[in-house]
Design a protein around this motif. Sequence first.
Motif, PDB file in Angstrom:
ATOM      1  N   LYS A  97       0.708  -0.925   0.103  1.00  0.00           N
ATOM      2  CA  LYS A  97      -0.158   0.000   0.206  1.00  0.00           C
ATOM      3  C   LYS A  97       0.947   1.066   0.196  1.00  0.00           C
ATOM      4  O   LYS A  97       0.723   2.497  -0.662  1.00  0.00           O
ATOM      5  N   LYS A  98       1.374   1.316   0.941  1.00  0.00           N
ATOM      6  CA  LYS A  98       2.995   2.397   1.237  1.00  0.00           C
ATOM      7  C   LYS A  98       3.604   2.591  -0.329  1.00  0.00           C
ATOM      8  O   LYS A  98       3.680   4.190  -0.883  1.00  0.00           O
ATOM      9  N   ALA A  99       3.860   1.623  -0.983  1.00  0.00           N
ATOM     10  CA  ALA A  99       4.787   1.725  -2.250  1.00  0.00           C
ATOM     11  C   ALA A  99       3.957   2.559  -3.590  1.00  0.00           C
ATOM     12  O   ALA A  99       4.647   3.443  -4.399  1.00  0.00           O
ATOM     13  N   THR A 100       2.464   1.411  -3.653  1.00  0.00           N
ATOM     14  CA  THR A 100       1.765   2.699  -4.449  1.00  0.00           C
ATOM     15  C   THR A 100       1.097   3.391  -4.276  1.00  0.00           C
ATOM     16  O   THR A 100       0.727   4.344  -5.570  1.00  0.00           O
ATOM     17  N   SER A 101       0.822   3.671  -2.997  1.00  0.00           N
ATOM     18  CA  SER A 101      -0.127   5.012  -2.721  1.00  0.00           C
ATOM     19  C   SER A 101       0.750   6.532  -3.126  1.00  0.00           C
ATOM     20  O   SER A 101       1.619   6.567  -2.323  1.00  0.00           O
ATOM     21  N   LYS A 102       0.303   7.348  -3.609  1.00  0.00           N
ATOM     22  CA  LYS A 102       0.749   8.568  -4.230  1.00  0.00           C
ATOM     23  C   LYS A 102       0.306   9.410  -3.116  1.00  0.00           C
ATOM     24  O   LYS A 102      -0.891   9.824  -2.630  1.00  0.00           O
ATOM     25  N   VAL A 103       1.132  10.343  -3.210  1.00  0.00           N
ATOM     26  CA  VAL A 103       0.611  11.515  -2.266  1.00  0.00           C
ATOM     27  C   VAL A 103       0.728  12.694  -3.495  1.00  0.00           C
ATOM     28  O   VAL A 103       2.218  13.248  -3.933  1.00  0.00           O
ATOM     29  N   VAL A 104      -0.576  13.378  -3.443  1.00  0.00           N
ATOM     30  CA  VAL A 104      -0.561  14.660  -4.421  1.00  0.00           C
ATOM     31  C   VAL A 104      -0.812  16.134  -4.082  1.00  0.00           C
ATOM     32  O   VAL A 104      -1.338  16.265  -3.295  1.00  0.00           O
ATOM     33  N   ILE A 105       0.179  17.320  -4.189  1.00  0.00           N
ATOM     34  CA  ILE A 105       0.078  18.232  -3.776  1.00  0.00           C
ATOM     35  C   ILE A 105      -0.537  19.042  -4.811  1.00  0.00           C
ATOM     36  O   ILE A 105      -0.188  19.290  -6.134  1.00  0.00           O
ATOM     37  N   LYS A 106      -1.422  19.234  -5.214  1.00  0.00           N
ATOM     38  CA  LYS A 106      -1.953  20.266  -5.739  1.00  0.00           C
ATOM     39  C   LYS A 106      -2.057  21.505  -5.796  1.00  0.00           C
ATOM     40  O   LYS A 106      -3.098  21.569  -4.642  1.00  0.00           O
ATOM     41  N   GLY A 176      10.224   7.403   4.986  1.00  0.00           N
ATOM     42  CA  GLY A 176       9.116   6.727   4.664  1.00  0.00           C
ATOM     43  C   GLY A 176       8.745   6.672   3.567  1.00  0.00           C
ATOM     44  O   GLY A 176       7.885   5.808   2.643  1.00  0.00           O
ATOM     45  N   ILE A 177       8.266   8.080   3.252  1.00  0.00           N
ATOM     46  CA  ILE A 177       7.299   8.013   2.000  1.00  0.00           C
ATOM     47  C   ILE A 177       7.891   8.882   0.024  1.00  0.00           C
ATOM     48  O   ILE A 177       9.037   9.351   0.282  1.00  0.00           O
ATOM     49  N   PRO A 178       8.650   7.517  -0.061  1.00  0.00           N
ATOM     50  CA  PRO A 178       9.128   7.387  -1.095  1.00  0.00           C
ATOM     51  C   PRO A 178       9.615   9.063  -2.428  1.00  0.00           C
ATOM     52  O   PRO A 178       8.179   8.938  -2.446  1.00  0.00           O
ATOM     53  N   GLU A 179      10.606   9.628  -3.306  1.00  0.00           N
ATOM     54  CA  GLU A 179       9.502  10.962  -3.582  1.00  0.00           C
ATOM     55  C   GLU A 179       9.129  11.088  -4.458  1.00  0.00           C
ATOM     56  O   GLU A 179       8.264  11.714  -4.973  1.00  0.00           O
ATOM     57  N   ASP A 180       9.202   9.497  -5.038  1.00  0.00           N
ATOM     58  CA  ASP A 180       9.179   9.494  -7.008  1.00  0.00           C
ATOM     59  C   ASP A 180       7.583   8.757  -6.518  1.00  0.00           C
ATOM     60  O   ASP A 180       6.578   9.065  -7.583  1.00  0.00           O
ATOM     61  N   ASN A 181       6.620   8.572  -5.192  1.00  0.00           N
ATOM     62  CA  ASN A 181       5.318   9.331  -4.595  1.00  0.00           C
ATOM     63  C   ASN A 181       4.984   9.756  -4.680  1.00  0.00           C
ATOM     64  O   ASN A 181       3.324  10.061  -4.889  1.00  0.00           O
ATOM     65  N   VAL A 182       5.530  11.677  -4.765  1.00  0.00           N
ATOM     66  CA  VAL A 182       5.339  12.584  -3.920  1.00  0.00           C
ATOM     67  C   VAL A 182       4.801  13.452  -5.278  1.00  0.00           C
ATOM     68  O   VAL A 182       6.084  12.794  -5.893  1.00  0.00           O
ATOM     69  N   GLU A 183       3.663  13.688  -6.006  1.00  0.00           N
ATOM     70  CA  GLU A 183       3.523  14.668  -7.360  1.00  0.00           C
ATOM     71  C   GLU A 183       2.458  16.021  -7.031  1.00  0.00           C
ATOM     72  O   GLU A 183       1.784  15.924  -5.547  1.00  0.00           O
ATOM     73  N   CYS A 184       3.204  16.453  -7.826  1.00  0.00           N
ATOM     74  CA  CYS A 184       2.302  18.072  -8.117  1.00  0.00           C
ATOM     75  C   CYS A 184       2.480  18.354  -8.795  1.00  0.00           C
ATOM     76  O   CYS A 184       2.237  18.313 -10.071  1.00  0.00           O
ATOM     77  N   VAL A 185       0.781  18.684  -9.022  1.00  0.00           N
ATOM     78  CA  VAL A 185       0.039  19.154  -9.864  1.00  0.00           C
ATOM     79  C   VAL A 185      -0.458  20.682  -9.782  1.00  0.00           C
ATOM     80  O   VAL A 185      -0.951  21.138  -8.158  1.00  0.00           O
ATOM     81  N   GLU A 186      -1.066  20.937 -11.309  1.00  0.00           N
ATOM     82  CA  GLU A 186      -1.186  22.234 -10.780  1.00  0.00           C
ATOM     83  C   GLU A 186      -3.314  22.374 -11.534  1.00  0.00           C
ATOM     84  O   GLU A 186      -3.689  21.653 -12.232  1.00  0.00           O
ATOM     85  N   ASP A 187      -4.367  22.299 -10.178  1.00  0.00           N
ATOM     86  CA  ASP A 187      -5.546  22.895 -10.780  1.00  0.00           C
ATOM     87  C   ASP A 187      -6.439  23.887 -10.911  1.00  0.00           C
ATOM     88  O   ASP A 187      -5.997  24.935  -9.946  1.00  0.00           O
ATOM     89  N   LYS A 188      -6.640  24.505 -12.553  1.00  0.00           N
ATOM     90  CA  LYS A 188      -6.635  25.279 -12.762  1.00  0.00           C
ATOM     91  C   LYS A 188      -8.609  26.054 -12.587  1.00  0.00           C
ATOM     92  O   LYS A 188      -8.868  24.527 -13.006  1.00  0.00           O
ATOM     93  N   LYS A 189      -9.066  26.697 -12.236  1.00  0.00           N
ATOM     94  CA  LYS A 189     -10.846  26.828 -11.965  1.00  0.00           C
ATOM     95  C   LYS A 189     -11.128  26.833 -13.463  1.00  0.00           C
ATOM     96  O   LYS A 189     -10.233  28.003 -14.678  1.00  0.00           O
ATOM     97  N   LYS A 190     -11.843  25.999 -13.999  1.00  0.00           N
ATOM     98  CA  LYS A 190     -12.231  26.637 -15.361  1.00  0.00           C
ATOM     99  C   LYS A 190     -12.766  28.167 -15.124  1.00  0.00           C
ATOM    100  O   LYS A 190     -13.434  28.311 -14.544  1.00  0.00           O
ATOM    101  N   LYS A 191     -12.576  28.228 -16.645  1.00  0.00           N
ATOM    102  CA  LYS A 191     -12.690  29.791 -16.995  1.00  0.00           C
ATOM    103  C   LYS A 191     -14.656  30.039 -17.027  1.00  0.00           C
ATOM    104  O   LYS A 191     -14.968  28.778 -17.752  1.00  0.00           O
ATOM    105  N   GLY A 192     -14.676  31.156 -16.628  1.00  0.00           N
ATOM    106  CA  GLY A 192     -16.183  31.462 -17.209  1.00  0.00           C
ATOM    107  C   GLY A 192     -17.380  30.459 -16.227  1.00  0.00           C
ATOM    108  O   GLY A 192     -18.534  30.602 -16.801  1.00  0.00           O
ATOM    109  N   GLY A 193     -16.928  30.415 -14.994  1.00  0.00           N
ATOM    110  CA  GLY A 193     -17.649  29.216 -13.797  1.00  0.00           C
ATOM    111  C   GLY A 193     -18.214  29.951 -13.454  1.00  0.00           C
ATOM    112  O   GLY A 193     -18.486  31.220 -13.290  1.00  0.00           O
TER     113      GLY A 193
END
Lengths: 193, 192
Positions: A97-106, A176-193
């Motif tokens: 579980k630890k190996a597969t689970s990702k930490v997502v920073i959004k 304890g958290i493998p570096e590969d499992n940490v991920e940065c993503v960007e989430d933009k709000k849709k325009k004209g919302g």
Amino acid sequence: MAEAESASRPSGSFPKQVLYCGVCSLPSEYCEFGGTTKKCEEWLLQADPELHGRLYSQDAIEANMAALSVDAQKRAEKDAQKKAAKAEAAAAREQEKKATSKVVIKRVERNKRKFVTEVTGLEAHGLDLKKVAKDFGKKFATGSSVTKMPGGGEAITVQGDVSDDIYDYLVEIYPGIPEDNVECVEDKKKKGG
Amino acid sequence: MFKKDVTPGAKTKVKSSAQRGIRAKVTETYPLLEPYIDDILPKKEQLDLVKLPDRVSLYALGTTPLFFQHMDDALLPHLALVHKYPACFARVRIDRGAIRFVLSGAALMAPGLTSAGGRLPDPSVADEDEYAYGKEDLPAGAVVVVEAEGKENACMVGVLKMGTKDIKEKKKGAALEAGHYLGDGLWRLSLD
């Protein structure tokens, strides 16, 4: 003052100090019932070789065996094996579980130039979200809280755009958290919302 | 009582008057602890009350759990405390065969206490004897610490369901139920 008092007390033996196993948390003499006996034994060899010699010597094991009838021994043996297998399976599952689970920073856009940062997936690595949130708040000097996500589950929401900082911080502080499992993503709000 | 993992609830500070009450109660129920009461519950320290599921409350000093209590029942000592002051509680002992059942959370059955490896308080045994586990028979409802054959430390704390005299006569049935044992939810609970 209290310390001086307790130190000068003659009775000596109290409070008694008991060594607890670093693997299964029981007092070391009970490790044999825990299911992770092998690991416990290795740990004890490191922590207290003297006690290890006393508990795991051939004599001690034989003495333990002699106390039980043959039938009971067999049953105990079987039980112990089952328990060990169970513990092993649980450990393996945890690892997986630890190996597969990702930490997502959004990074979530809140208001054109304002952002909040959402961190998800930390709980799978055995971290207490509430405490980590507090740490983030302290480290980055911003508001930081545990929020419920609409899809269920919980995330840490940190005010401000600190996604890169959190990435570095996480990798540095929690080995304890493998570096590969940490991920940065960007989430933009849709325009004209 | 704590077979499953317990999640601690709110942690609140105990009022100093209530704290005095607890102190008094502890010395009353466990008179042998009295010489050490200042080490266990220092007068000036702030005691915490942690709520656990099923109306159990746990008293803790900082991160060390001390006593727990179900509703208004007797205050039971946490096993870590028992390990520190083993001789201050009423004790019984179980044989080796029973240990694994106790550690997996079963009710403690009488034969584990009455067999050759088990010990119960017995008026006929001399004081100096290593088999001495007290002389007085304990009534049902007494708080006992359960030790194990060949082990130094206790493995369970609980309330007697049968008087020790009954146990010796009947040698059947549950002697102790729903106690706090090594490796249960309360044992693994970390307070910090």
